[in-house]
Scaffold this motif. Structure first.
Motif, PDB file in Angstrom:
ATOM      1  N   ALA A 195       0.837  -1.193   0.000  1.00 31.68           N
ATOM      2  CA  ALA A 195       0.000   0.000   0.000  1.00 31.68           C
ATOM      3  C   ALA A 195       0.872   1.243   0.000  1.00 31.68           C
ATOM      4  CB  ALA A 195      -0.916  -0.006   1.206  1.00 31.68           C
ATOM      5  N   ARG A 196       1.745   1.342   1.021  1.00 31.48           N
ATOM      6  CA  ARG A 196       2.624   2.510   1.102  1.00 31.48           C
ATOM      7  C   ARG A 196       3.635   2.527  -0.025  1.00 31.48           C
ATOM      8  NH1 ARG A 196       4.751   2.951   7.169  1.00 31.48           N
ATOM      9  NH2 ARG A 196       5.025   0.743   6.809  1.00 31.48           N
ATOM     10  N   ARG A 197       3.994   1.347  -0.477  1.00 34.94           N
ATOM     11  CA  ARG A 197       4.995   1.275  -1.530  1.00 34.94           C
ATOM     12  C   ARG A 197       4.573   2.094  -2.740  1.00 34.94           C
ATOM     13  NH1 ARG A 197       5.897  -3.066  -5.875  1.00 34.94           N
ATOM     14  NH2 ARG A 197       3.678  -2.649  -5.866  1.00 34.94           N
ATOM     15  N   ASP A 198       3.345   1.838  -3.211  1.00 32.91           N
ATOM     16  CA  ASP A 198       2.866   2.554  -4.383  1.00 32.91           C
ATOM     17  C   ASP A 198       2.756   4.048  -4.111  1.00 32.91           C
ATOM     18  OD1 ASP A 198       2.776   0.149  -5.615  1.00 32.91           O
ATOM     19  OD2 ASP A 198       0.639  -0.160  -5.298  1.00 32.91           O
ATOM     20  N   ARG A 256      -4.784  -7.671   0.033  1.00 30.51           N
ATOM     21  CA  ARG A 256      -4.683  -6.489   0.875  1.00 30.51           C
ATOM     22  C   ARG A 256      -6.057  -6.055   1.392  1.00 30.51           C
ATOM     23  NH1 ARG A 256      -3.390  -1.753  -2.025  1.00 30.51           N
ATOM     24  NH2 ARG A 256      -2.120  -3.112  -3.319  1.00 30.51           N
TER      25      ARG A 256
END
Lengths: 213, 213
Positions: free
Chosen positions: A141-144, B93
């Motif tokens: 999630a945070r990666r993107d 997710r």
DNA sequence: TCCGGCCCGGACGGCGGGTAGGGGTCTTCC
DNA sequence: GGAAGACCCCTACCCGCCGTCCGGGCCGGA
């Protein structure tokens, strides 16, 4: 024909596994062992496709033997009575592609062997569940989001920012990328401005979240 | 009796799934839908145990509908023809506990429904394989190692180091923890010495690896 | 031609890191 | 009971590095 070696310290369990697997026409049990040492020896000598490896065994246990068995060219399915998190984590980390409980029904066991032999993976449902959970919370999630933020950077800037995230000083970076320290500073400075952050640590955090080593 | 709703834009696929599932005596298909909106409506009205959800559909697709279907109290198994990484990541997710390909054999499909209804998870073997891979490389291997390295730090030092890892400057940290900036610097300095690293970015990296936010 | 990316230099203020030391509590040992 | 020592937390001061701002030069493509 899928060649299998079964490893367990209890002779009765080995016999049971052999019985189950031999019942399948495309599977043959070519060897047995009672501990990690035996497993490794058999793996080297018999070159099986799949090794069923008990987690807990006297002497060298399955978890410690697994890496070398895998190195010998075999796929490894771990077997256990209890699916403790510690076991699962360690097993998957060292390269096991299967993790089953000993109460797995015979037909599922044979199916697991075939699946693994085909280059895929098979886990007990409870294990799968927990693996998904740990994946979901740490998901991309945070990666993107982080990659989105890093988008405005130019190639060169990103290159320097990655060095920053490795913990290098400006002088180091200049040396590594063969450029002047002034240039490095300029790039870092512009990156900070573009990303609206105040210092190089926050820069490093972004790169880390974006998963760019 | 496990109550199931099947969701797919193609009527033929829905009929096939219904046929397969109804063949199992402990499973009953209580509803069908052709898109995400219908899926959500049925989930609320019929309160099924499990919803089979196609990933790609005209209108609201399965991935976007999944979170709300789950919120309605149903377990979700995603169905797709291709197991693209993007799909899998997103599905897991948002809370899906199953991810199957449409070429899954009938008996495995029924088994998946039972598994999921029991609170466990079921993935296609290829998906499991890639999930394990991504787990192994990003696993708790470094986490434990990093925590080990951070062990020699005192409580207070760790407290400050965590602030450092958030990207705060020494002055900020001093204000947050109500102490002198000099004190912060001293703590940081001693932490650097204990951990044998050269600057605060590397400090932040360690905290990050140790997974301490 | 102008624009944007990439490179360099110099100078300046501020932040980051090193060092030295004071005060507090706890253990250990006489 | 008291002294010695270890350990932690706190602080003040000095200097080097980081970050900013000012220049400028070289190249590629719109």
């Amino acid at each position: 024909m899928i060649r299998v070696v079964v490893v367990d310290d209890e002779q009765l369990v080995r016999a049971g596994l052999r019985l189950i697997l031999e019942a399948a026409e495309d599977i043959t049990v070519v060897g047995e062992a009672a501990d990690g040492v035996g497993a490794l020896e058999q793996a080297h000598r018999l070159r099986p496709d799949v090794v069923l490896l008990d987690v807990r065994m006297p002497g060298v246990d399955g978890l410690t033997a697994a890496p070398q068995v895998i190195a010998a060219g075999a796929k490894v399915i771990m077997l256990t009575t209890f699916d403790l998190d510690e076991y699962v984590h360690q097993a998957l980390r060292v390269g096991a592609v299967g993790f089953l409980l000993k109460d797995t029904p015979p037909r599922d066991l044979a199916a697991a062997v075939r699946t693994v032999a085909a280059g895929n993976a098979m886990l007990a449902p409870t294990v799968t569940r927990r693996l998904i959970d740990s994946f979901a919370e740490r998901g991309p999630a945070r990666r993107d989001a982080a990659r989105e933020r890093l988008a405005p950077l130019t190639i060169r800037e990103l290159e320097i920012v990655r060095e920053v995230a490795r913990g290098h000083g400006n002088a180091d970076i200049a040396r590594r990328l063969t450029m002047s320290e002034s240039t490095v500073k300029a790039h870092v400075s512009r990156a900070l401005a573009k990303l609206h952050v105040g210092n190089r640590v926050q820069l490093a955090i972004l790169v880390y979240d974006a998963d760019l080593l």
